[in-house]
Scaffold this motif. Structure first.
Motif, PDB file in Angstrom:
ATOM      1  N   VAL A  24      41.042  30.994  52.641  1.00 38.92           N
ATOM      2  CA  VAL A  24      42.092  31.943  52.257  1.00 38.92           C
ATOM      3  C   VAL A  24      43.366  31.639  53.036  1.00 38.92           C
ATOM      4  O   VAL A  24      44.474  31.634  52.476  1.00 38.92           O
ATOM      5  CB  VAL A  24      41.628  33.398  52.493  1.00 38.92           C
ATOM      6  N   ALA A  25      43.220  31.351  54.318  1.00 40.78           N
ATOM      7  CA  ALA A  25      44.384  31.015  55.150  1.00 40.78           C
ATOM      8  C   ALA A  25      45.065  29.752  54.637  1.00 40.78           C
ATOM      9  O   ALA A  25      46.301  29.685  54.575  1.00 40.78           O
ATOM     10  CB  ALA A  25      43.954  30.838  56.609  1.00 40.78           C
ATOM     11  N   ILE A  82      60.090  37.164  53.470  1.00 44.04           N
ATOM     12  CA  ILE A  82      59.069  36.235  52.957  1.00 44.04           C
ATOM     13  C   ILE A  82      58.284  35.631  54.118  1.00 44.04           C
ATOM     14  O   ILE A  82      57.053  35.576  54.094  1.00 44.04           O
ATOM     15  CB  ILE A  82      59.731  35.136  52.107  1.00 44.04           C
ATOM     16  N   LEU A  83      59.005  35.200  55.159  1.00 42.48           N
ATOM     17  CA  LEU A  83      58.332  34.616  56.321  1.00 42.48           C
ATOM     18  C   LEU A  83      57.459  35.645  57.033  1.00 42.48           C
ATOM     19  O   LEU A  83      56.360  35.327  57.492  1.00 42.48           O
ATOM     20  CB  LEU A  83      59.369  34.041  57.282  1.00 42.48           C
ATOM     21  N   ALA A  84      57.949  36.883  57.140  1.00 38.74           N
ATOM     22  CA  ALA A  84      57.186  37.942  57.814  1.00 38.74           C
ATOM     23  C   ALA A  84      55.890  38.251  57.057  1.00 38.74           C
ATOM     24  O   ALA A  84      54.844  38.470  57.674  1.00 38.74           O
ATOM     25  CB  ALA A  84      58.040  39.202  57.953  1.00 38.74           C
ATOM     26  N   ILE A  85      55.956  38.259  55.748  1.00 38.43           N
ATOM     27  CA  ILE A  85      54.753  38.515  54.946  1.00 38.43           C
ATOM     28  C   ILE A  85      53.731  37.397  55.174  1.00 38.43           C
ATOM     29  O   ILE A  85      52.540  37.659  55.354  1.00 38.43           O
ATOM     30  CB  ILE A  85      55.111  38.648  53.451  1.00 38.43           C
ATOM     31  N   ALA A  86      54.213  36.167  55.193  1.00 37.95           N
ATOM     32  CA  ALA A  86      53.308  35.029  55.414  1.00 37.95           C
ATOM     33  C   ALA A  86      52.682  35.102  56.812  1.00 37.95           C
ATOM     34  O   ALA A  86      51.481  34.870  56.972  1.00 37.95           O
ATOM     35  CB  ALA A  86      54.059  33.715  55.222  1.00 37.95           C
ATOM     36  N   ASP A 123      42.213  36.712  59.621  1.00 33.85           N
ATOM     37  CA  ASP A 123      41.584  36.716  60.940  1.00 33.85           C
ATOM     38  C   ASP A 123      40.084  36.993  60.797  1.00 33.85           C
ATOM     39  O   ASP A 123      39.679  38.086  60.418  1.00 33.85           O
ATOM     40  CB  ASP A 123      42.228  37.797  61.814  1.00 33.85           C
ATOM     41  N   PRO A 124      39.246  36.015  61.108  1.00 35.34           N
ATOM     42  CA  PRO A 124      37.809  36.198  60.938  1.00 35.34           C
ATOM     43  C   PRO A 124      37.132  36.962  62.075  1.00 35.34           C
ATOM     44  O   PRO A 124      35.938  37.251  62.009  1.00 35.34           O
ATOM     45  CB  PRO A 124      37.282  34.760  60.877  1.00 35.34           C
ATOM     46  N   SER A 125      37.884  37.318  63.113  1.00 33.29           N
ATOM     47  CA  SER A 125      37.249  37.926  64.287  1.00 33.29           C
ATOM     48  C   SER A 125      36.535  39.238  63.975  1.00 33.29           C
ATOM     49  O   SER A 125      35.561  39.573  64.641  1.00 33.29           O
ATOM     50  CB  SER A 125      38.277  38.133  65.402  1.00 33.29           C
ATOM     51  N   ARG A 177      48.686  35.500  57.647  1.00 30.13           N
ATOM     52  CA  ARG A 177      47.943  34.560  58.509  1.00 30.13           C
ATOM     53  C   ARG A 177      47.293  35.287  59.683  1.00 30.13           C
ATOM     54  O   ARG A 177      46.178  34.980  60.069  1.00 30.13           O
ATOM     55  CB  ARG A 177      48.884  33.476  59.025  1.00 30.13           C
ATOM     56  N   ARG A 178      48.023  36.235  60.252  1.00 27.58           N
ATOM     57  CA  ARG A 178      47.532  36.914  61.470  1.00 27.58           C
ATOM     58  C   ARG A 178      46.455  37.951  61.170  1.00 27.58           C
ATOM     59  O   ARG A 178      45.441  38.005  61.854  1.00 27.58           O
ATOM     60  CB  ARG A 178      48.720  37.566  62.198  1.00 27.58           C
TER      61      ARG A 178
END
Length: 106
Positions: A58-59, A23-27, A36-38, A31-32
């Motif tokens: 979204v983030a 669950i943490l890895a998916i989150a 990422d708007p770059s 986020r990453r």
């Protein structure tokens, strides 16, 4: 005599920990990479640049959802621990009661 076998408990806890880590890895991935708007700022004439601006929202949504899921998962883990402890307690009481009965089973 039939008794509650606590040995599966560590396996269950291992599986639950693994699931919580997923669950943490998916989150973190969301986020990453998803937020990422770059990729939308590579050119001043990028027609998709407004999407990059929206990714902050979204983030924030991912953060809120992730926090809620982590909280709920913690509750599931806590309740599972309580249930397993209750099973062990009941098993010990039943075994104690059976030990006071006269006679033996073949």
């Amino acid at each position: 005599m039939l008794t509650f076998d606590p040995r599966p408990e560590p396996r269950l806890r291992d599986l639950m920990t693994e699931q919580g880590d997923d669950i943490l890895a998916i989150a973190r991935h969301a986020r990453r990479w998803v937020c990422d708007p770059s990729g939308f700022t590579t050119s001043p004439v990028c027609l998709l640049a407004p999407l990059g601006d929206a990714l902050a929202e979204v983030a924030a949504g991912f953060d809120a959802l992730s926090a809620r899921v982590e909280e709920a998962w913690s509750e599931v883990e806590r309740d599972t621990d309580r249930t397993l402890a209750s099973y062990a307690e009941v098993d010990a009481r039943v075994a104690s009661g059976l030990g006071r009965l006269p006679g033996r089973l073949p």
